[in-house]
Structure formats: C-alpha cells, structure tokens
Design an enzyme around this catalytic site. Sequence first.
Site, PDB file in Angstrom:
ATOM      1  N   CYS A 194       0.869  -1.190   0.000  1.00 15.19           N
ATOM      2  CA  CYS A 194       0.000   0.000   0.000  1.00 15.19           C
ATOM      3  C   CYS A 194       0.903   1.236   0.000  1.00 15.19           C
ATOM      4  O   CYS A 194       0.644   2.229  -0.692  1.00 15.19           O
ATOM      5  CB  CYS A 194      -0.880   0.032   1.245  1.00 15.19           C
ATOM      6  SG  CYS A 194      -1.836  -1.454   1.555  1.00 15.19           S
ATOM      7  N   HIS A 198       1.094   4.912  -1.908  1.00 12.77           N
ATOM      8  CA  HIS A 198       0.491   6.012  -1.149  1.00 12.77           C
ATOM      9  C   HIS A 198       1.428   6.672  -0.135  1.00 12.77           C
ATOM     10  O   HIS A 198       1.026   7.606   0.546  1.00 12.77           O
ATOM     11  CB  HIS A 198      -0.802   5.526  -0.488  1.00 12.77           C
ATOM     12  CG  HIS A 198      -1.788   5.044  -1.502  1.00 12.77           C
ATOM     13  ND1 HIS A 198      -2.426   5.901  -2.376  1.00 12.77           N
ATOM     14  CD2 HIS A 198      -2.216   3.794  -1.824  1.00 12.77           C
ATOM     15  CE1 HIS A 198      -3.217   5.197  -3.178  1.00 12.77           C
ATOM     16  NE2 HIS A 198      -3.103   3.911  -2.868  1.00 12.77           N
ATOM     17  N   CYS A 241      -7.328  -2.491  -4.667  1.00 13.92           N
ATOM     18  CA  CYS A 241      -5.876  -2.216  -4.539  1.00 13.92           C
ATOM     19  C   CYS A 241      -5.086  -3.519  -4.636  1.00 13.92           C
ATOM     20  O   CYS A 241      -4.081  -3.595  -5.342  1.00 13.92           O
ATOM     21  CB  CYS A 241      -5.567  -1.554  -3.198  1.00 13.92           C
ATOM     22  SG  CYS A 241      -5.754   0.230  -3.234  1.00 13.92           S
TER      23      CYS A 241
END
Lengths: 280, 104
Positions: A194, A198, A241
């Site tokens: 992730c 991000h 995602c």
Amino acid sequence: MLRAMSLMAIFVFALIRPVTAADAVNPQADFKAFRDYFTKKFPNVPLNDFVNGPYSMDAGLRKQWLEIDQFPPYDFAIDRGKQMFAKPFKNGKTYGDCFPNKGIGIRQNYPYFDEKSGQVITLELALNQCREANGEAPYSYVKDEMASLTAYMAFTSRGKPFDIKIPNDPRALAAYEKGEEYFYTRRGQLNFSCASCHVQSAGEHIRTEMLAPALGILAAMPIYRSEWNGMGTISRRFVTCNSQVRGVPLPPQDELYRDVEYYLSYMSNGLPIAGPGTRP
Amino acid sequence: MRLRLLFSMTGLIWLVAATAATAASTNADFKAALNAAEAAENDAGALKNQWTTTEETLTAAKKAAAAGDFDTAVDDARQAEALAKASIAQAREQEIAWRAAVIH
C-alpha cells in the site's frame, strides 16, 4: 578471556538494542513521523486538505473536482442512505438503535477497538452486525446499499475530526501493528505494498492517475469513482488495490483489512471527515 | 569393429534421448504437476499471499487438460507452481523486510 567476552557481549548488545527500540510499537511516535513525512513532502498542501487526496496536489484535477461537486455524483447515495437509515427493520427497530447518538455524526469514531470481542469494528461491519442482530440479512460490503448507508453516515459527520482511540489493551496494540504491517508489506506479482503507492509515490502519476497520499486517505470514503462508474466502500478500495498489484484480495472485512483501516484512520486523527467523496 | 559398435551405441542413445524429449505429456504427468502446483498455492494461501496470476495459470492448466492438450497443461501447471513458490518467497521475505519501509 572474560574481559574479551564481556566486551563482545556489550558490542552485540549495542548492535541489537537500537533495532529492538525501533521495532517497539509506538502509535504516538508513528503518528508524528507519518504526519511530518507528508507535511514535509507537500509543504504547500494545507493539513486539512490532505483529505481531498489528488485534488489537494494538482490544480487541474482540483478545478475539475470543484466543477463536478456542483452536482455531486454521490448525492443519490446520500439520499438513498438517509431513507434506508430511517426505515424500520421488520422488528420495528432502526439502524439508529444500534449506534451512539442514534448514528448521527459518529463516523469519525470508526473504526474502534472493541474490548469485549477483542477486535476492530469498522462502520461497515457495525452496520451489518446491526442488521443481523435485528433479523435482517447482511449487505455486500463493497457497494450499493452499504455504500449508501455509509455515505449518509459520513455526510452527517462532515468536518468532524477523526478521533480514533487505541485503548490500553495489548490486543488493540496488536491489531494496530498488524494493520501497520499489512500497509507496508509488499504483495502481489507486481511486488507493491500500500505504501509503495500512497507513501513512496504519493503525488506521482501511475498511468493517468495521481496517487493519493496515505495521510487522510480514508476521510472521504465512501467515494463515487468514475473508474467504477458508481459508489464504493473502503472494503471495495482495499480489494481493488490488492487486485491491481495482482494479489488475490482478502474477503471484504477480513480481520487484516479492518486492522489496516484502524492503522490508517489513527494516522489521520484530527483531519476532518470529508465523505462521501468523488475520485477519478 | 569397435568403431562401428561405438557409432551404433551413440546412435541408439541419441534415438532414446530424442524420443524421450519429444514424448507427449500424459494425463498422469498433468495430475502430478497440478498436485505440486496446488500444494504450493495452498501454502501461499495459508500466508494470505496468493497471486492472481497463479490462479489464472492454474485455471489455464485445467482448461488445457480438459481439452486433451496435456503438453500445455503440464507447462501451465509447472508455471503456476513456480508462481506460487515465488509468492511464498515474497511473503517470507516480507515478514521482516516490511519494517524497513516504515516511516520513522
């Protein structure tokens, strides 16, 4: 000989000790480091504007967003959610009976750690628990009814700052750490975490999309996403995602997904709820 | 005489090797390859780290086998096993490596 061994032991201890200290779970220290990282990386973005994701860091996208927001595509979901929220179940009770303050203006307190069950309770999970406790079938976690209900509840909390608590309970700390681990763990054939998108690449483009910063990333959920041509929940975001990096997603509301929501929401403490939102 | 025998033996060995190399895969070969691939994929599942490409390749292997194309089926199953093992290696490596990415 003994002296040499003592020196060696001190040397080994000195090598090991910093690693141990760094590995200790410290949400407050993580929170500060997380916030500092993003505010230093994007010095021109006002803190509260991070909740607007890519619109906080691209003037062109922001202009389009403001135009779209004249007639927000999530309005239908708010209206539908409001009606659903007020409509009694077959037993006469409503969603409001399951939540503090009748469910109004409470989104900023989710997810929370439930010391009774020893697990993280998200708003989506709490809504389905409410349905099942009142003899109703649970909804899909990813869109439609669940997105409408959470859109309405988020709307009643707009502007209220995230207030996620980690109680003095080792199980809560463990859930937080599992969420942190999930967030930073690379997975899928593309070997992305992730954080790869991000944190390390926030504000950069991946094909035509601008990657949102992790700070405040859940504040605008649920979202109307043009790519989806409809509304989607936090569960939907996590599932897609994982798929996008060629990883088999976990079931929506899997314990690990709830833990990562707990971790990310805690990192956004103090930032205002902005949901429901829109994204490209 | 010895030279002729040597040539004959060499030819025979070459013939056996070539036959083995081009032998068509059988259903039994496929089942063995599939079992190995599925075992590895189950291990990846226990680590909550399966890859979509592994699943797709397993599906392709089964489809090829159902169509009687065991050469492709065996190749795909072996590819799926390799992918599953890579996902296991990734999960094992990340058990520790994730900490290096944390913002401090």
